[in-house]
Design an enzyme around this catalytic site. Structure first.
Site, PDB file in Angstrom:
ATOM      1  N   LYS A  70      21.518 -14.104  23.067  1.00  0.00           N
ATOM      2  CA  LYS A  70      21.643 -12.992  22.124  1.00  0.00           C
ATOM      3  C   LYS A  70      20.262 -12.363  21.941  1.00  0.00           C
ATOM      4  O   LYS A  70      19.332 -13.035  21.476  1.00  0.00           O
ATOM      5  CB  LYS A  70      22.173 -13.521  20.791  1.00  0.00           C
ATOM      6  N   SER A 147      26.742 -11.968  13.510  1.00  0.00           N
ATOM      7  CA  SER A 147      26.216 -11.031  14.468  1.00  0.00           C
ATOM      8  C   SER A 147      26.124 -11.605  15.881  1.00  0.00           C
ATOM      9  O   SER A 147      25.658 -10.931  16.795  1.00  0.00           O
ATOM     10  CB  SER A 147      24.819 -10.580  14.006  1.00  0.00           C
ATOM     11  N   SER A 171      26.044 -15.979  10.899  1.00  0.00           N
ATOM     12  CA  SER A 171      26.216 -15.265  12.160  1.00  0.00           C
ATOM     13  C   SER A 171      26.478 -16.125  13.380  1.00  0.00           C
ATOM     14  O   SER A 171      26.758 -15.598  14.454  1.00  0.00           O
ATOM     15  CB  SER A 171      24.996 -14.378  12.426  1.00  0.00           C
TER      16      SER A 171
END
Length: 475
Positions: A70, A147, A171
């Site tokens: 990520k 996220s 997240s």
């Protein structure tokens, strides 16, 4: 390869059942076939990854295992590091971050980067205007959460067996719950974030992975959690190592169960029912299960964490604008991000100090829980997985509303620094995964992993979303 966790895939490579190149090529082929329907992967280095294999990979516990990163507070050299934001769209990482170096040292092969909402500020969904929405492999009309939604979708779809994520308010755990995965948020200070100077966000956000199995999470925590010199925070050590602690079992625990949050939203009956089923199973497994109340006020948690993360956002945007030598433009950041930026640009130093002092008060109050309990069992989410578009970054009102809903049970652990794990536990009436969360005191990841492994054995979950090809991903 789909259906195998990282541990099994690495063992197959070591045993000569397939080569590292074959494993990487299979993952690349699956990304090319399935990701157009998911939009989970936004940066690729396929040729470079195959060159990594040809040059020879370091001998390690996960040699040949493909993974994704990520690109928010974690860099892969040569790939964009935009964090889902148009303001950073042309930033290309010049070197790997420390965590990515540790993945490579374990023998893993980085194939690319995953989608994330702008600067990680949407926990409800991964729908950045820069890259577009990521779709849930269980039902592509629905959110993956955020996220770390791109990483969750990639693992759930079997594109890679495990992927990096980070967690500033839920997240890792939120997308894990929505995509049917195991998602551990480690203790504050457990996994390094270098070379990023996280400053005030440091007490809130932590790195780890989304995985299909508990053992993968434990192994990767062992491989990545050594505290580097000069670290601002350090979590209590686990002398035996996390994988060994997981394998030793949890022992008999006193487990508190809570399905409501003081001053929080009502919990959906299906989410609460999953917790009750998990509690009954834990009781059958020999644990002492008791009712408890969560010892925090959600309003205070969100106010304090909002100020700390908001201050970090302002500094991040201002530093970027200074680097570019210009003022903020209308299309630089999304409307919700802009609303946050404008709101916290006027935050006083005194208010920021009060927010950090609030962290301490909340942590002390929540810490009293562990005087008579070993862990606390809660829903991961107060609501089932929403449809895409419910939390629209172009409409700040929807983001604030759903942010409160989605993080009611998760944000507390980012404020206190305590570890928590979301464990898949069944599905709702629409067939979407439901997660239950277990929280421990600071340094209690080993205990959480041991308990999660016990649940995994007693109530196994699917290793990936139940589809075979792109035509079957939508229903």
């Amino acid at each position: 390869m789909p259906g195998q966790d990282a541990t099994a895939l690495a063992a197959a490579i070591r045993d000569g059942e397939l080569s590292a190149r074959e494993a990487v090529e299979a993952s690349i082929a699956r990304i090319e076939r399935l990701d157009p329907g998911l939009n989970a992967v936004i940066g690729t280095r396929f040729e470079a990854a195959l060159e990594d294999v040809e040059r020879g990979l370091p001998p390690g516990p996960l040699t040949g295992v493909p993974t994704l990163v990520k690109p928010l507070a974690a860099d892969v050299a040569g790939l964009p590091s935009a964090g889902g934001s148009r303001l950073f769209a042309d930033v290309v990482a010049q070197q790997d971050s420390e965590l990515v170096r540790r993945y490579r040292a374990a023998g893993m092969v980085v194939l690319g980067t995953t989608n994330t909402p702008e600067l990680g500020k949407n926990g409800t969904s991964t729908e950045p205007l820069l890259h577009g929405p990521t779709r849930n492999p269980w039902d592509t009309s629905r959110s993956t959460g955020g996220s770390s939604g791109g990483s969750a979708a990639a693992v759930s779809a079997g594109l890679v067996p495990v992927a990096h994520g980070n967690d500033g308010g839920g997240s890792i755990r939120i997308p894990a719950a929505m995509c049917g995965l195991l998602g551990l948020k480690p203790s504050r200070g457990r996994v390094p974030g270098a070379p990023y100077d996280s400053s005030l966000a440091g007490p809130v956000s932590v790195h780890h992975v989304l995985s299909t199995s508990v053992r993968d999470s434990a192994l990767l925590l062992d491989l990545t959690s050594t505290t580097p010199p000069g670290a601002l925070f350090a979590a209590p050590s686990e002398p035996a190592g996390f994988l060994a602690r997981m394998q030793a079992g949890p022992g008999r625990l006193r487990i508190g169960v809570a399905t409501t949050v003081p001053d929080g939203p009502d919990t959906d009956p299906e989410c609460a029912a999953a917790v009750r089923r998990a509690a009954d199973l834990l009781d059958d497994l020999g644990h002492e299960v008791v009712e408890t109340e969560l010892r925090y006020r959600l309003g205070e948690v969100l106010t304090c964490s909002g100020r700390v993360m908001g201050a970090g956002l302002v500094a991040l945007v201002d530093d970027r604008l200074q680097e570019l030598g210009r003022e903020l433009r209308e299309d630089d950041i999304e409307p919700f991000t802009r609303a946050m930026y404008e709101r916290y640009s006027t935050l006083s130093a005194a208010d920021l100090v009060r927010a950090l002092q609030g962290f301490e008060r909340i942590a002390r109050e929540m810490g009293t829980t562990y005087a008579d309990l070993d862990v606390v069992l809660t829903p991961t989410l107060a609501r089932p997985t929403p449809e895409l578009g419910v939390a629209d970054p172009r409409r700040p009102d929807t983001m604030y509303e759903h942010g409160r809903l989605i993080s009611a049970y998760t944000s507390i652990c980012n404020v206190t620094g305590a570890p928590a794990v979301s464990v898949p536990f069944g599905t709702d009436e629409r067939g979407m995964p439901i997660g239950v969360q277990v929280i421990a005191d600071l340094g209690g990841e080993g205990l959480l992993l041991a308990l999660a492994a016990q649940l995994e054995q007693a109530a196994p979950w699917p290793t990936h979303a139940p589809f075979a090809d792109p035509a079957q991903m939508s229903r």
